[in-house]
Design a protein around this motif. Structure first.
Motif, PDB file in Angstrom:
ATOM      1  N   HIS A 179       4.125  -6.030   0.002  1.00 18.60           N
ATOM      2  CA  HIS A 179       3.702  -4.485  -0.045  1.00 18.60           C
ATOM      3  C   HIS A 179       4.171  -3.712  -1.406  1.00 18.60           C
ATOM      4  O   HIS A 179       5.437  -3.910  -1.629  1.00 18.60           O
ATOM      5  CB  HIS A 179       3.836  -3.734   1.091  1.00 18.60           C
ATOM      6  CG  HIS A 179       3.773  -2.287   0.766  1.00 18.60           C
ATOM      7  ND1 HIS A 179       4.858  -1.188   1.188  1.00 18.60           N
ATOM      8  CD2 HIS A 179       2.635  -1.394   0.722  1.00 18.60           C
ATOM      9  CE1 HIS A 179       4.484  -0.095   0.814  1.00 18.60           C
ATOM     10  NE2 HIS A 179       3.169  -0.179   0.599  1.00 18.60           N
TER      11      HIS A 179
ATOM     12  N   LEU B  79      -7.395   7.792   1.707  1.00 14.50           N
ATOM     13  CA  LEU B  79      -7.805   7.619   0.385  1.00 14.50           C
ATOM     14  C   LEU B  79      -7.237   8.716  -0.543  1.00 14.50           C
ATOM     15  O   LEU B  79      -7.153   9.855  -0.265  1.00 14.50           O
ATOM     16  CB  LEU B  79      -9.273   7.573   0.256  1.00 14.50           C
ATOM     17  CG  LEU B  79      -9.736   6.008   1.052  1.00 14.50           C
ATOM     18  CD1 LEU B  79     -11.249   6.072   1.284  1.00 14.50           C
ATOM     19  CD2 LEU B  79      -9.128   4.893   0.074  1.00 14.50           C
TER      20      LEU B  79
ATOM     21  N   MET C 285      -5.537   4.403   6.535  1.00 14.76           N
ATOM     22  CA  MET C 285      -4.862   5.069   5.318  1.00 14.76           C
ATOM     23  C   MET C 285      -5.813   6.014   5.121  1.00 14.76           C
ATOM     24  O   MET C 285      -7.053   5.782   4.673  1.00 14.76           O
ATOM     25  CB  MET C 285      -4.489   3.754   4.337  1.00 14.76           C
ATOM     26  CG  MET C 285      -3.466   2.795   4.835  1.00 14.76           C
ATOM     27  SD  MET C 285      -3.289   1.415   3.598  1.00 14.76           S
ATOM     28  CE  MET C 285      -2.451   0.246   4.712  1.00 14.76           C
TER      29      MET C 285
ATOM     30  N   ASN D  15       3.091   0.204  -2.932  1.00 17.19           N
ATOM     31  CA  ASN D  15       2.089   1.240  -3.039  1.00 17.19           C
ATOM     32  C   ASN D  15       0.810   1.145  -2.414  1.00 17.19           C
ATOM     33  O   ASN D  15       1.072   0.986  -1.096  1.00 17.19           O
ATOM     34  CB  ASN D  15       1.652   1.478  -4.526  1.00 17.19           C
ATOM     35  CG  ASN D  15       3.038   1.827  -5.600  1.00 17.19           C
ATOM     36  OD1 ASN D  15       4.088   2.445  -4.965  1.00 17.19           O
ATOM     37  ND2 ASN D  15       2.992   1.336  -6.564  1.00 17.19           N
ATOM     38  N   ASN D  16      -0.196   1.070  -2.845  1.00 15.94           N
ATOM     39  CA  ASN D  16      -1.698   0.778  -2.167  1.00 15.94           C
ATOM     40  C   ASN D  16      -1.819  -0.429  -1.698  1.00 15.94           C
ATOM     41  O   ASN D  16      -3.133  -0.823  -1.366  1.00 15.94           O
ATOM     42  CB  ASN D  16      -2.695   1.371  -3.059  1.00 15.94           C
ATOM     43  CG  ASN D  16      -2.947   0.856  -4.277  1.00 15.94           C
ATOM     44  OD1 ASN D  16      -1.692   0.973  -4.978  1.00 15.94           O
ATOM     45  ND2 ASN D  16      -3.965   0.855  -4.733  1.00 15.94           N
TER      46      ASN D  16
ATOM     47  N   ILE E  86      -6.937  -1.516  -7.715  1.00 13.58           N
ATOM     48  CA  ILE E  86      -5.508  -1.233  -7.356  1.00 13.58           C
ATOM     49  C   ILE E  86      -5.025  -0.208  -8.292  1.00 13.58           C
ATOM     50  O   ILE E  86      -4.222   0.607  -7.632  1.00 13.58           O
ATOM     51  CB  ILE E  86      -4.926  -2.600  -7.718  1.00 13.58           C
ATOM     52  CG1 ILE E  86      -5.239  -3.545  -6.664  1.00 13.58           C
ATOM     53  CG2 ILE E  86      -3.313  -2.317  -7.635  1.00 13.58           C
ATOM     54  CD1 ILE E  86      -4.830  -5.004  -6.611  1.00 13.58           C
TER      55      ILE E  86
ATOM     56  N   TYR F 253     -12.192   0.631   0.618  1.00 12.89           N
ATOM     57  CA  TYR F 253     -11.193  -0.404   0.878  1.00 12.89           C
ATOM     58  C   TYR F 253     -11.643  -1.616   0.474  1.00 12.89           C
ATOM     59  O   TYR F 253     -12.745  -2.272   0.861  1.00 12.89           O
ATOM     60  CB  TYR F 253     -10.942  -0.162   2.429  1.00 12.89           C
ATOM     61  CG  TYR F 253     -10.539   1.128   3.061  1.00 12.89           C
ATOM     62  CD1 TYR F 253      -9.268   1.218   3.456  1.00 12.89           C
ATOM     63  CD2 TYR F 253     -11.443   2.273   3.060  1.00 12.89           C
ATOM     64  CE1 TYR F 253      -8.649   2.523   3.989  1.00 12.89           C
ATOM     65  CE2 TYR F 253     -10.930   3.170   3.454  1.00 12.89           C
ATOM     66  CZ  TYR F 253      -9.663   3.257   3.925  1.00 12.89           C
ATOM     67  OH  TYR F 253      -9.294   4.754   4.473  1.00 12.89           O
TER      68      TYR F 253
ATOM     69  N   ASP G 152      -5.429   3.351  -6.968  1.00  5.57           N
ATOM     70  CA  ASP G 152      -4.524   3.754  -6.027  1.00  5.57           C
ATOM     71  C   ASP G 152      -5.480   3.717  -4.625  1.00  5.57           C
ATOM     72  O   ASP G 152      -5.178   4.193  -3.560  1.00  5.57           O
ATOM     73  CB  ASP G 152      -4.044   5.209  -5.940  1.00  5.57           C
ATOM     74  CG  ASP G 152      -2.690   5.222  -6.777  1.00  5.57           C
ATOM     75  OD1 ASP G 152      -1.978   4.049  -7.112  1.00  5.57           O
ATOM     76  OD2 ASP G 152      -2.740   6.026  -7.616  1.00  5.57           O
ATOM     77  N   LYS G 153      -6.519   2.794  -4.699  1.00  4.96           N
ATOM     78  CA  LYS G 153      -7.155   2.488  -3.454  1.00  4.96           C
ATOM     79  C   LYS G 153      -6.640   1.346  -2.482  1.00  4.96           C
ATOM     80  O   LYS G 153      -5.988   0.525  -3.256  1.00  4.96           O
ATOM     81  CB  LYS G 153      -8.665   2.264  -3.880  1.00  4.96           C
ATOM     82  CG  LYS G 153      -9.266   3.300  -4.621  1.00  4.96           C
ATOM     83  CD  LYS G 153     -10.860   2.866  -4.954  1.00  4.96           C
ATOM     84  CE  LYS G 153     -11.573   3.745  -5.667  1.00  4.96           C
ATOM     85  NZ  LYS G 153     -13.014   3.176  -5.976  1.00  4.96           N
ATOM     86  N   PRO G 154      -6.784   1.381  -1.305  1.00  2.99           N
ATOM     87  CA  PRO G 154      -6.133   0.407  -0.285  1.00  2.99           C
ATOM     88  C   PRO G 154      -6.729  -0.811  -0.711  1.00  2.99           C
ATOM     89  O   PRO G 154      -8.056  -1.229  -0.920  1.00  2.99           O
ATOM     90  CB  PRO G 154      -6.501   0.930   0.980  1.00  2.99           C
ATOM     91  CG  PRO G 154      -6.767   2.325   1.045  1.00  2.99           C
ATOM     92  CD  PRO G 154      -7.311   2.571  -0.558  1.00  2.99           C
TER      93      PRO G 154
ATOM     94  N   CYS H 238       5.712   0.395   4.477  1.00  5.54           N
ATOM     95  CA  CYS H 238       4.610  -0.456   4.598  1.00  5.54           C
ATOM     96  C   CYS H 238       3.848   0.102   5.894  1.00  5.54           C
ATOM     97  O   CYS H 238       4.137  -0.252   7.186  1.00  5.54           O
ATOM     98  CB  CYS H 238       5.189  -1.836   4.884  1.00  5.54           C
ATOM     99  SG  CYS H 238       3.830  -3.069   4.706  1.00  5.54           S
TER     100      CYS H 238
END
Length: 205
Positions: free
Chosen positions: A175, A205, A203, A177-178, A67, A40, A70-72, A133
């Motif tokens: 917001h 992962l 969230m 996606n991730n 990003i 994160y 797809d990581k927060p 979101c």
């Protein structure tokens, strides 16, 4: 583990303390290897657009890679503005361009004080993307703490998940996606802000 990018911003400990209040460990670091391996990633910020873009230059590729995997990712205040393409505050300086659009100066003709400083209610009623979101789950018309003179104006308004009224509807949450970003400071916004941080770390992962 929450990784907070240390690029010299003045509020790094504030956001770190926010995570501590919800019993989540965070690591404030300028080590590219640790940032690269982050699960994160958080980009906080106070100051000027040109300054943040200059200071995060060594980390731009790492942020974009994080990003794209797809990581927060969470941007806070100036960290939100850095995600746009450019800013009126520093013409000619490019942003991260995650969200196409420009950061604009808050208008003074509405008679309100600039910078906008204090508590304002978060409004999601006009925003279609609020449905997906997840950081605003359980948040309903709560008040958050703002300190800013500029606001995000994305080309695609569907990425706006929350606004606040300050003479007009000002972007408060972005917001896609991730990627999540707030113009306000959740770590300084009491129980609703801590709820938002909890949503972020919850969230998958």
């Amino acid at each position: 583990m929450i990784t907070i990018i240390d690029y010299g911003s003045g509020n790094l400990r504030s956001i770190s303390n926010g995570f501590s209040k919800i019993n989540v460990k965070s690591n404030v670091t300028k080590d590219p290897e640790k940032i690269s391996g982050a699960e994160y990633l958080v980009l906080p910020g106070v100051g000027a657009f040109g300054q943040i873009m200059n200071n995060i230059e060594p980390y731009k590729k790492l942020i974009i890679e994080h990003i794209s995997e797809d990581k927060p990712f969470l941007g806070v205040c100036l960290g939100l503005q850095a995600l746009l393409s450019s800013s009126e505050e520093t013409p000619g300086v490019k942003g991260l361009d995650i969200f196409k659009g420009k950061v604009k100066k808050l208008p003074i003709e509405n008679g309100l004080k600039i910078p906008h400083m204090g508590w304002n209610r978060l409004d999601m009623t006009l925003c279609e993307s609020k449905k997906s979101c997840s950081i605003i789950d359980g948040i309903d018309q709560d008040y958050f703490y703002f300190v800013h003179s500029y606001y995000a104006s994305p080309e695609d308004e569907e990425v706006i998940s929350g606004t606040t009224e300050y003479g007009f509807d000002v972007t408060a949450v972005l917001h896609q996606n991730n990627v999540f970003a707030t113009q306000f400071h959740p770590e300084k916004s009491g129980v609703p802000g801590l709820k938002m941080l909890k949503n972020f770390v919850s969230m998958q992962l």
